[in-house]
Scaffold this motif. Structure first.
Motif, short mmCIF file in Angstrom:
data_model
loop_
_atom_site.label_atom_id
_atom_site.label_comp_id
_atom_site.label_asym_id
_atom_site.label_seq_id
_atom_site.Cartn_x
_atom_site.Cartn_y
_atom_site.Cartn_z
N PHE A 156 0.85 -1.28 0.04
CA PHE A 156 0.07 0.03 0.01
C PHE A 156 0.82 1.23 0.02
CE2 PHE A 156 -2.79 -3.26 1.44
CZ PHE A 156 -3.76 -3.19 1.01
N ALA A 157 2.10 1.24 -0.83
CA ALA A 157 2.92 2.25 -0.63
C ALA A 157 2.49 3.69 -1.09
CB ALA A 157 4.04 2.13 -1.56
N LEU A 158 1.58 3.87 -2.19
CA LEU A 158 1.10 4.84 -2.83
C LEU A 158 -0.16 5.49 -1.64
CD1 LEU A 158 1.33 6.72 -5.03
CD2 LEU A 158 -0.50 5.55 -6.10
N PRO A 159 -0.94 4.87 -1.35
CA PRO A 159 -1.85 5.44 -0.52
C PRO A 159 -1.08 5.69 0.83
CG PRO A 159 -2.49 3.19 -0.45
CD PRO A 159 -1.47 3.37 -1.82
N ILE A 160 -0.29 5.19 1.64
CA ILE A 160 0.57 5.59 2.55
C ILE A 160 1.37 6.95 2.54
CG2 ILE A 160 2.58 4.94 4.36
CD1 ILE A 160 1.48 1.98 4.02
N ALA A 161 2.17 7.01 1.06
CA ALA A 161 2.98 8.15 1.01
C ALA A 161 1.69 9.19 0.60
CB ALA A 161 3.54 7.95 -0.64
N ARG A 162 0.68 8.89 0.22
CA ARG A 162 -0.31 10.13 -0.03
C ARG A 162 -0.76 10.91 1.42
NH1 ARG A 162 -3.91 7.60 -2.76
NH2 ARG A 162 -2.72 7.84 -4.83
N GLU A 163 -1.21 9.74 2.24
CA GLU A 163 -1.25 10.48 3.57
C GLU A 163 -0.22 10.67 4.39
OE1 GLU A 163 -4.23 10.23 5.26
OE2 GLU A 163 -5.12 9.91 3.45
N LEU A 164 1.07 10.36 4.25
CA LEU A 164 2.40 10.87 4.80
C LEU A 164 2.23 12.30 4.39
CD1 LEU A 164 4.54 7.67 4.98
CD2 LEU A 164 3.63 9.06 7.07
N LYS A 165 2.35 12.78 3.21
CA LYS A 165 2.40 13.97 2.76
C LYS A 165 1.38 14.81 3.13
CE LYS A 165 5.14 15.45 0.59
NZ LYS A 165 6.26 16.24 0.58
N ARG A 166 0.35 14.34 3.18
CA ARG A 166 -1.00 15.11 3.77
C ARG A 166 -0.61 15.52 5.11
NH1 ARG A 166 -5.80 12.07 2.24
NH2 ARG A 166 -5.39 12.82 0.22
N ALA A 167 -0.24 14.73 6.05
CA ALA A 167 -0.24 14.99 7.27
C ALA A 167 1.04 15.54 8.08
CB ALA A 167 -0.34 13.43 8.19
N LEU A 168 2.14 15.04 7.21
CA LEU A 168 3.73 15.58 7.56
C LEU A 168 3.90 15.32 8.94
CD1 LEU A 168 3.85 18.82 5.63
CD2 LEU A 168 4.86 16.70 4.71
N PRO A 169 3.66 14.27 9.37
CA PRO A 169 4.02 13.56 10.81
C PRO A 169 5.45 14.14 11.13
CG PRO A 169 4.06 11.92 9.48
CD PRO A 169 3.68 12.80 8.55
N THR A 170 5.65 14.48 12.45
CA THR A 170 6.93 14.93 12.98
C THR A 170 6.94 14.03 14.21
OG1 THR A 170 6.15 16.70 14.35
CG2 THR A 170 6.66 17.32 12.32
N ARG A 171 6.15 13.20 14.73
CA ARG A 171 6.43 12.31 15.92
C ARG A 171 6.06 10.78 15.44
NH1 ARG A 171 8.90 14.56 20.11
NH2 ARG A 171 7.67 13.27 21.54
N THR A 172 6.44 9.81 15.95
CA THR A 172 6.45 8.35 15.76
C THR A 172 5.06 8.07 15.88
OG1 THR A 172 7.12 7.79 18.04
CG2 THR A 172 9.03 7.84 16.16
N LEU A 173 4.56 8.17 16.96
CA LEU A 173 3.03 7.58 16.93
C LEU A 173 2.12 8.11 16.02
CD1 LEU A 173 2.61 7.18 20.84
CD2 LEU A 173 3.52 5.65 19.22
N GLU A 174 2.15 9.65 15.68
CA GLU A 174 1.44 10.06 14.88
C GLU A 174 1.71 9.52 13.33
OE1 GLU A 174 1.34 14.70 12.66
OE2 GLU A 174 2.86 14.26 14.07
N ALA A 175 3.15 9.33 13.13
CA ALA A 175 3.24 8.52 11.62
C ALA A 175 2.69 7.14 11.76
CB ALA A 175 4.66 8.34 11.57
N ALA A 176 2.69 6.27 12.89
CA ALA A 176 1.84 5.05 12.86
C ALA A 176 0.53 5.12 12.46
CB ALA A 176 2.31 4.45 14.19
N GLU A 177 -0.18 5.98 13.14
CA GLU A 177 -1.58 6.47 13.16
C GLU A 177 -1.99 6.62 11.51
OE1 GLU A 177 -4.14 5.89 14.82
OE2 GLU A 177 -2.47 4.99 16.40
#
Length: 304
Positions: A156-177
């Motif tokens: 699910f690389a593409l949808p994960i990348a899309r969500e990561l770019k949208r959220a721009l997490p800076t914390r580990t648990l945030e990125a996991a969510e």
């Protein structure tokens, strides 16, 4: 993290040390010093050991552990830089590299490697270069997806990348969510956390792990004396495949037709495989240290 808190369970200790054949007068480079477990065992066999690590905390911990031995010296650097870091010692009798991430790096929240502990989304093994959060912010969606697919084998690389770019997490648990939101619940893997592949891919990209391995493998012929051995422990299928293929290329092969009584192609290999197939951890080691389950050790010897 303090140096004294750096307690790492050494993987394939007996197997790696036995196959490197350390002894009095031999010089061996431990290219991933970590907590110093392999180095301590090599020193006990009489070898002189140069321990190299990019992590200053690991260097301090290992030096505290074995630094009193006059046959040991520690140097900060990446194992990809061994031709420079240990230039005046080359060629040597052995090179050992453990490609796994040390337990303290995984377990200490402040290092940012764990999707189970709250901390900054860092993931750097050293103290320089961009963090995982900065990497996500700097890449476009497709390049980020390529990293997740290539390094993490994430379906699910593409949808994960899309969500990561949208959220721009800076914390580990945030990125996991973020990963959890991007992957349909019914598609979550059974045996590993849904964010495992993503965090692995980001860690490998942040630290340039595959590029460093390529540089090491290219350098091995120049690092070793005749009779010297290189031992590499890999935990990831991509890394193990690279090691396997590189060692086979070093060995080469006779191209004569089967059944020919003598070689007519002139083949004379400069290397030989010491391990015909990868050495895995014993059942006892896996039970004591589950992280050793995926370890694969391969060794090659320079013949001429």
């Amino acid at each position: 993290m303090e140096a004294l808190d750096f307690q790492h369970q050494t993987v394939l200790l007996r197997e790696a040390v036995d196959l490197l054949q350390p002894g009095v007068g031999k010089v061996i480079i431990d290219g991933t010093l970590g907590g110093g477990g392999h180095t301590e065992a090599l020193l006990a066999r009489g070898a002189t050991v140069v321990g190299v690590d990019r992590d200053p905390v690991a260097l301090a911990a290992a030096t505290s552990r074995v630094g009193g031995n006059p046959r040991f010296q520690a140097r900060q650097g990446n194992f990809a830089e061994l031709p420079r870091v240990a230039a005046e010692l080359l060629p040597v009798d052995g090179v050992l590299v453990d490609l796994g991430v040390s337990s303290p790096q995984l377990d200490v929240a402040e290092r940012g490697f764990s999707f189970m502990k709250e901390g900054p989304l860092d993931m750097r093994m050293g103290d320089t270069g961009p963090t995982a959060a900065e990497l996500i912010a700097s890449m476009d969606e497709r390049d980020l997806a390529h990293i997740l697919k290539e390094y993490g084998e994430e379906p699910f690389a593409l949808p994960i990348a899309r969500e990561l770019k949208r959220a721009l997490p800076t914390r580990t648990l945030e990125a996991a969510e973020v990963v959890k939101r991007a992957v349909p619940r019914k598609a979550w893997p059974n045996r590993i956390h849904v964010a495992t592949r993503t965090f692995q891919a980001l860690r490998m990209a942040v630290n340039g792990e595959l590029e460093a391995l390529d540089a090491l493998l290219a350098a091995i012929p120049g690092l070793l004396k005749v009779g010297g051995r290189a031992a590499i422990i890999a935990f990831h299928s991509l890394e193990d495949r690279k090691v396997k293929e590189a060692f086979r290329d070093m060995v080469g092969r006779c191209t004569c037709p089967p059944g020919l009584p003598v070689c007519a192609c002139g083949y004379s290999g400069a290397f030989a495989l010491v391990t015909k197939k990868a050495v895995a951890a014993s059942d006892e080691e896996v039970e004591a240290n589950p992280r050793s389950r995926s370890a694969h050790l391969r060794v090659v010897e320079k013949l001429r």
